[in-house]
Design an enzyme around this catalytic site. Sequence first.
Site, PDB file in Angstrom:
ATOM      1  N   LYS A 207       0.832  -1.211   0.000  1.00  0.00           N
ATOM      2  CA  LYS A 207       0.000   0.000   0.000  1.00  0.00           C
ATOM      3  C   LYS A 207       0.869   1.265   0.000  1.00  0.00           C
ATOM      4  CE  LYS A 207      -2.340  -1.366   3.665  1.00  0.00           C
ATOM      5  NZ  LYS A 207      -1.743  -2.709   3.824  1.00  0.00           N
ATOM      6  N   VAL A 208       1.780   1.335   0.959  1.00  0.00           N
ATOM      7  CA  VAL A 208       2.593   2.549   1.058  1.00  0.00           C
ATOM      8  C   VAL A 208       3.553   2.633  -0.130  1.00  0.00           C
ATOM      9  CG1 VAL A 208       4.237   3.838   2.471  1.00  0.00           C
ATOM     10  CG2 VAL A 208       2.425   2.531   3.597  1.00  0.00           C
TER      11      VAL A 208
ATOM     12  N   ALA B 235       9.564   2.281   6.967  1.00  0.00           N
ATOM     13  CA  ALA B 235       8.898   0.991   7.227  1.00  0.00           C
ATOM     14  C   ALA B 235       9.130   0.566   8.676  1.00  0.00           C
ATOM     15  CB  ALA B 235       9.399  -0.054   6.248  1.00  0.00           C
ATOM     16  N   ARG B 236      10.189  -0.170   8.913  1.00  0.00           N
ATOM     17  CA  ARG B 236      10.554  -0.566  10.267  1.00  0.00           C
ATOM     18  C   ARG B 236      12.071  -0.523  10.387  1.00  0.00           C
ATOM     19  NH1 ARG B 236       6.445   0.646  11.566  1.00  0.00           N
ATOM     20  NH2 ARG B 236       4.797  -0.431  12.708  1.00  0.00           N
TER      21      ARG B 236
ATOM     22  N   ASP C 295      12.812   7.268   9.552  1.00  0.00           N
ATOM     23  CA  ASP C 295      11.684   7.585  10.450  1.00  0.00           C
ATOM     24  C   ASP C 295      11.553   6.527  11.535  1.00  0.00           C
ATOM     25  OD1 ASP C 295       9.282   9.014  11.225  1.00  0.00           O
ATOM     26  OD2 ASP C 295       8.125   7.378  10.328  1.00  0.00           O
TER      27      ASP C 295
ATOM     28  N   GLU D 229      13.119   1.979  19.605  1.00  0.00           N
ATOM     29  CA  GLU D 229      12.537   3.326  19.612  1.00  0.00           C
ATOM     30  C   GLU D 229      12.167   3.733  21.034  1.00  0.00           C
ATOM     31  OE1 GLU D 229       9.380   3.455  16.730  1.00  0.00           O
ATOM     32  OE2 GLU D 229      10.752   3.186  15.071  1.00  0.00           O
TER      33      GLU D 229
ATOM     34  N   HIS E  68       9.451   8.487  14.179  1.00  0.00           N
ATOM     35  CA  HIS E  68       8.348   7.606  13.770  1.00  0.00           C
ATOM     36  C   HIS E  68       7.061   8.413  13.536  1.00  0.00           C
ATOM     37  CE1 HIS E  68       6.844   3.195  14.061  1.00  0.00           C
ATOM     38  NE2 HIS E  68       6.119   3.879  13.202  1.00  0.00           N
ATOM     39  N   LEU E  69       7.179   9.318  12.582  1.00  0.00           N
ATOM     40  CA  LEU E  69       6.067  10.243  12.311  1.00  0.00           C
ATOM     41  C   LEU E  69       5.244   9.873  11.085  1.00  0.00           C
ATOM     42  CD1 LEU E  69       7.652  13.789  12.914  1.00  0.00           C
ATOM     43  CD2 LEU E  69       6.126  12.495  14.409  1.00  0.00           C
ATOM     44  N   GLY E  70       5.607   8.739  10.454  1.00  0.00           N
ATOM     45  CA  GLY E  70       4.963   8.397   9.186  1.00  0.00           C
ATOM     46  C   GLY E  70       3.450   8.486   9.223  1.00  0.00           C
TER      47      GLY E  70
HETATM   48  N1  LIG Z   1       6.580   5.046   9.602  1.00  0.00           N
HETATM   49  C1  LIG Z   1       5.302   4.879   9.825  1.00  0.00           C
HETATM   50  O1  LIG Z   1       4.715   5.562  10.626  1.00  0.00           O
HETATM   51  C2  LIG Z   1       4.565   3.862   9.026  1.00  0.00           C
HETATM   52  C3  LIG Z   1       3.241   4.086   8.628  1.00  0.00           C
HETATM   53  C4  LIG Z   1       2.569   3.115   7.905  1.00  0.00           C
HETATM   54  C5  LIG Z   1       3.199   1.928   7.606  1.00  0.00           C
HETATM   55  N2  LIG Z   1       4.470   1.724   8.055  1.00  0.00           N
HETATM   56  C6  LIG Z   1       5.166   0.496   7.758  1.00  0.00           C
HETATM   57  O2  LIG Z   1       5.389   0.447   6.356  1.00  0.00           O
HETATM   58  C7  LIG Z   1       5.431  -0.915   5.939  1.00  0.00           C
HETATM   59  C8  LIG Z   1       4.517  -1.096   4.754  1.00  0.00           C
HETATM   60  O3  LIG Z   1       3.187  -0.825   5.100  1.00  0.00           O
HETATM   61  P1  LIG Z   1       2.023  -1.133   4.062  1.00  0.00           P
HETATM   62  O4  LIG Z   1       0.783  -0.614   4.659  1.00  0.00           O
HETATM   63  O5  LIG Z   1       2.410  -0.682   2.719  1.00  0.00           O
HETATM   64  O6  LIG Z   1       2.019  -2.719   4.110  1.00  0.00           O
HETATM   65  P2  LIG Z   1       1.590  -3.704   2.954  1.00  0.00           P
HETATM   66  O7  LIG Z   1       1.376  -5.003   3.589  1.00  0.00           O
HETATM   67  O8  LIG Z   1       0.490  -3.111   2.152  1.00  0.00           O
HETATM   68  O9  LIG Z   1       2.881  -3.773   2.022  1.00  0.00           O
HETATM   69  C9  LIG Z   1       4.033  -4.467   2.356  1.00  0.00           C
HETATM   70  C10 LIG Z   1       4.587  -5.066   1.093  1.00  0.00           C
HETATM   71  O10 LIG Z   1       5.854  -5.618   1.382  1.00  0.00           O
HETATM   72  C11 LIG Z   1       5.979  -6.770   0.585  1.00  0.00           C
HETATM   73  N3  LIG Z   1       7.044  -7.615   1.064  1.00  0.00           N
HETATM   74  C12 LIG Z   1       6.985  -8.599   2.001  1.00  0.00           C
HETATM   75  N4  LIG Z   1       8.187  -9.168   2.115  1.00  0.00           N
HETATM   76  C13 LIG Z   1       9.008  -8.534   1.259  1.00  0.00           C
HETATM   77  C14 LIG Z   1      10.371  -8.686   0.923  1.00  0.00           C
HETATM   78  N5  LIG Z   1      11.133  -9.601   1.508  1.00  0.00           N
HETATM   79  N6  LIG Z   1      10.889  -7.862  -0.012  1.00  0.00           N
HETATM   80  C15 LIG Z   1      10.116  -6.937  -0.608  1.00  0.00           C
HETATM   81  N7  LIG Z   1       8.829  -6.754  -0.348  1.00  0.00           N
HETATM   82  C16 LIG Z   1       8.287  -7.544   0.582  1.00  0.00           C
HETATM   83  C17 LIG Z   1       4.626  -7.392   0.622  1.00  0.00           C
HETATM   84  O11 LIG Z   1       4.439  -8.276  -0.445  1.00  0.00           O
HETATM   85  C18 LIG Z   1       3.728  -6.194   0.539  1.00  0.00           C
HETATM   86  O12 LIG Z   1       3.372  -5.933  -0.801  1.00  0.00           O
HETATM   87  C19 LIG Z   1       5.061  -1.737   7.166  1.00  0.00           C
HETATM   88  O13 LIG Z   1       6.239  -2.155   7.801  1.00  0.00           O
HETATM   89  C20 LIG Z   1       4.384  -0.748   8.057  1.00  0.00           C
HETATM   90  O14 LIG Z   1       4.455  -1.089   9.398  1.00  0.00           O
HETATM   91  C21 LIG Z   1       5.152   2.670   8.750  1.00  0.00           C
HETATM   92  O1  LIG Z   2       2.778   0.570  11.279  1.00  0.00           O
HETATM   93  C1  LIG Z   2       2.243   1.664  11.342  1.00  0.00           C
HETATM   94  O2  LIG Z   2       1.029   1.828  11.167  1.00  0.00           O
HETATM   95  C2  LIG Z   2       3.078   2.857  11.573  1.00  0.00           C
HETATM   96  O3  LIG Z   2       4.354   2.510  11.907  1.00  0.00           O
HETATM   97  C3  LIG Z   2       2.479   3.831  12.520  1.00  0.00           C
HETATM   98  O4  LIG Z   2       2.768   3.543  13.849  1.00  0.00           O
HETATM   99  P1  LIG Z   2       2.154   4.469  14.984  1.00  0.00           P
HETATM  100  O5  LIG Z   2       0.714   4.119  15.062  1.00  0.00           O
HETATM  101  O6  LIG Z   2       2.871   4.126  16.228  1.00  0.00           O
HETATM  102  O7  LIG Z   2       2.357   5.870  14.555  1.00  0.00           O
END
Ligand SMILES: NC(=O)c1ccc[n+]([C@@H]2O[C@H](COP(=O)([O-])OP(=O)(O)OC[C@H]3O[C@@H](n4cnc5c(N)ncnc54)[C@H](O)[C@@H]3O)[C@@H](O)[C@H]2O)c1
Ligand SMILES: O=C(O)[C@H](O)COP(=O)(O)O
Length: 708
Positions: free
Chosen positions: A315-316, A395-396, A420, A425, A444-446
């Site tokens: 998604k992201v 991501a993480r 981020d 953390e 971690h502001l994403g």
């Molecule tokens: N920083 C933040 O505040 C913040 C906010 C939202 C999401 N996130 C993080 O971002 C990441 C993605 O979120 P999302 O909503 O897009 O998730 P998602 O599940 O929609 O997308 C993750 C993608 O990663 C792929 N994937 C899995 N293993 C993989 C690998 N080894 N190599 C490459 N791709 C691989 C999956 O097939 C999937 O398409 C998650 O870790 C989520 O926790 C962080």
């Molecule tokens: O995985 C997530 O949804 C993001 O990392 C956001 O995490 P947070 O809810 O702690 O801001």
Amino acid sequence: MCTAAASSAISVAATNPLKTFSLSSRSPLPSAISLPSRSLNTPRRRLVLVSCTAGDGSKPTILVAEKLGEAGVKLLEGFANVDCSYNMTPEELNTKISLCDALIRLAMSAAAASSAISVAATNPLKTFSLSSRSPLPSAISLPSRSLNTPRRRLVLVSCTAGDGSKPTILVAEKLGEAGVKLLEGFANVDCSYNMTPEELNTKISLCDALIVRSGTKVGREVFESSRGRLKVVGRAGVGIDNVDLSAATEFGCLVVNAPTANTIAAAEHGIALLASMARNVAQSDASVKAGEWKRNKYVGVSLVGKTLAVMGFGKVGTEVARRAKGLGMRVIAHDPYAPADRAHAIGVELVSFDEALATADFISLHMPLTPATNKILNDETFAKMKKGVRIVNVARGGVIDEDALVRALDAGIVSQAALDVFTKEPPAKDSPLVQHENVTVTPHLGASTMEAQEGVAIEIAEAVVGALNGELAATAVNAPMVSAEVLTELKPYVILAEKLGRLAVQLVAGGSGVKNVKVSYTSARATDDLDTRLLRAMITKGIIEPISDVYVNLVNADFTAKQRGLRLSEERVLLDGSPENPLETITVQLGNVESKFASSLSESGEVKVEGRVKDGIPHLTKVGSFEVDVTLEGSIILCRQVDQPGMIGTVGSILGESNVNVNFMSVGRIAPRKQAIMAIGVDDQPSKETLKKIGEIPAIEEFVFLKL
Ligand SMILES: NC(=O)c1ccc[n+]([C@@H]2O[C@H](COP(=O)([O-])OP(=O)(O)OC[C@H]3O[C@@H](n4cnc5c(N)ncnc54)[C@H](O)[C@@H]3O)[C@@H](O)[C@H]2O)c1
Ligand SMILES: O=C(O)[C@H](O)COP(=O)(O)O
């Protein structure tokens, strides 16, 4: 008739015998949003949106034509532009409606003081007009029931307390106001932020649900401390790496997340970091504030024409790719699970991991943290990158070996990083990575935009309330998803499945010895058209619960069966004919057991019961090789007797004398005047004396009393 064997993983659900049941119909569409307003004293309202954002990505507009509760308006506002115009004339409505994607009206029924909310489908072309007078073809309207009619609930995970008291939801991290409001309409809500792990472990034993973000570790000890009360963990966000999923599953606790509401926020933050890193925004900002003016030091690099590798095209990642294309970048992506056509559709080429590393000028990480992605960027993989590559991570933290990144930065392999997220953390103040002059960091502001947090709060509140209310959560992380449509259709079969399991195990002498269960489903539906996971889980529940104190539900059926060494195999028998009903019969056979009612044994020696649904009601139709027909309600007495006149009367009068109400009787026999099986459905449990009297009837050869 041909037999097709099909086995599937145990999935699913459970009724809790101590609690009431509910199966509410939800929108079959994945984009549905529902708003339950839950008070025991008010009729239930449900708002179902049939479709979401406008085709061009802009927010849809929803016209609320009659007074709607504040929580409902808040929910809508998190998703759309909301125009609350009450008391419009028909002309005004007809004018306004051309600018709206959806209309909400409340149909009040004075007599029942009940209400229904209908929301019409949004139309991406915005061409249809809706009128409050004409029921809309695509509108979903769920009229509330009379409060006096108890509603049967199919409980998949848990539900409100049996005594009618409200459940308690612990919110352990800041949650948007609209979400908290929504929760408060249904439960006692305890917002306790910044708890220590000890405080959390203490509080949790009083809570039915817990809502967290990424800052709370929900480990095994949380589930242990809850002593079975915690039924739902809601992760107000995407990543569930802070929740011990196997412990949750083991303890029958559903984990739900809010996977969509912060996608755009995270993608925007990724782009913000990408651009600010390329132009040294953070570093030059600090420099100017420190009284410097170093224009030459902070010369950046351009994005246009550069190659961005999006690692994780979910998604992201997809939204980042779209935006980067808009900035004129060449975008490639690596994701072993992403379909190539989705990538092609937005002009992105899917490449191998190594190719992405070798080609990219910028790498943006968007995969989840899993054992496979843990430290996926490390010394070895940094060495494969183009010299001077720039890395963004929203991501993480754990997907990067942070020590290796510092080495790569020092060696000039990576010229800049914008992070981020961190392995730990908050990171240590003196972390060489955080302090590195070529690294830009955010805490971690994403997901932290006003819009995303409101959206996430509503999304998770919805999911948690739904789950506590016994509904299947669309965002269940540790349970299989069965669509609402399938669920509605299978409801009576789900009840049948559990009751057959209960019956079968009670026919076994020393029921805990059951290890082999064979289930046969006869159906005219093709294997692909019949999802039996739910049925399988219910049979597991029916078999395990009468002989243990384990609570089996949607989440832990598979785990519990495995733990007890229960092997359950499924067989599909394909029938000719119209596939109108999902199933004709379900047969449960328990192998390698001794029966306390020998007549229940099949020719091959298994305890065997068969049932079917008639007019929506589960019936027992076969015991061993005897055909019977008795509704699976209350309790059942099974007797094997010599087939002779007067038996029904004799048994009936013994029960009558003891004031036991008989609701059904059926006799199945091999041949006239030989042996017969009498199945007697009773509303009340007969006393020991009554059962003894039945056993003493000379023609009765064996009998058993079974509780459903
Ligand atoms: N920083 C933040 O505040 C913040 C906010 C939202 C999401 N996130 C993080 O971002 C990441 C993605 O979120 P999302 O909503 O897009 O998730 P998602 O599940 O929609 O997308 C993750 C993608 O990663 C792929 N994937 C899995 N293993 C993989 C690998 N080894 N190599 C490459 N791709 C691989 C999956 O097939 C999937 O398409 C998650 O870790 C989520 O926790 C962080
Ligand atoms: O995985 C997530 O949804 C993001 O990392 C956001 O995490 P947070 O809810 O702690 O801001």
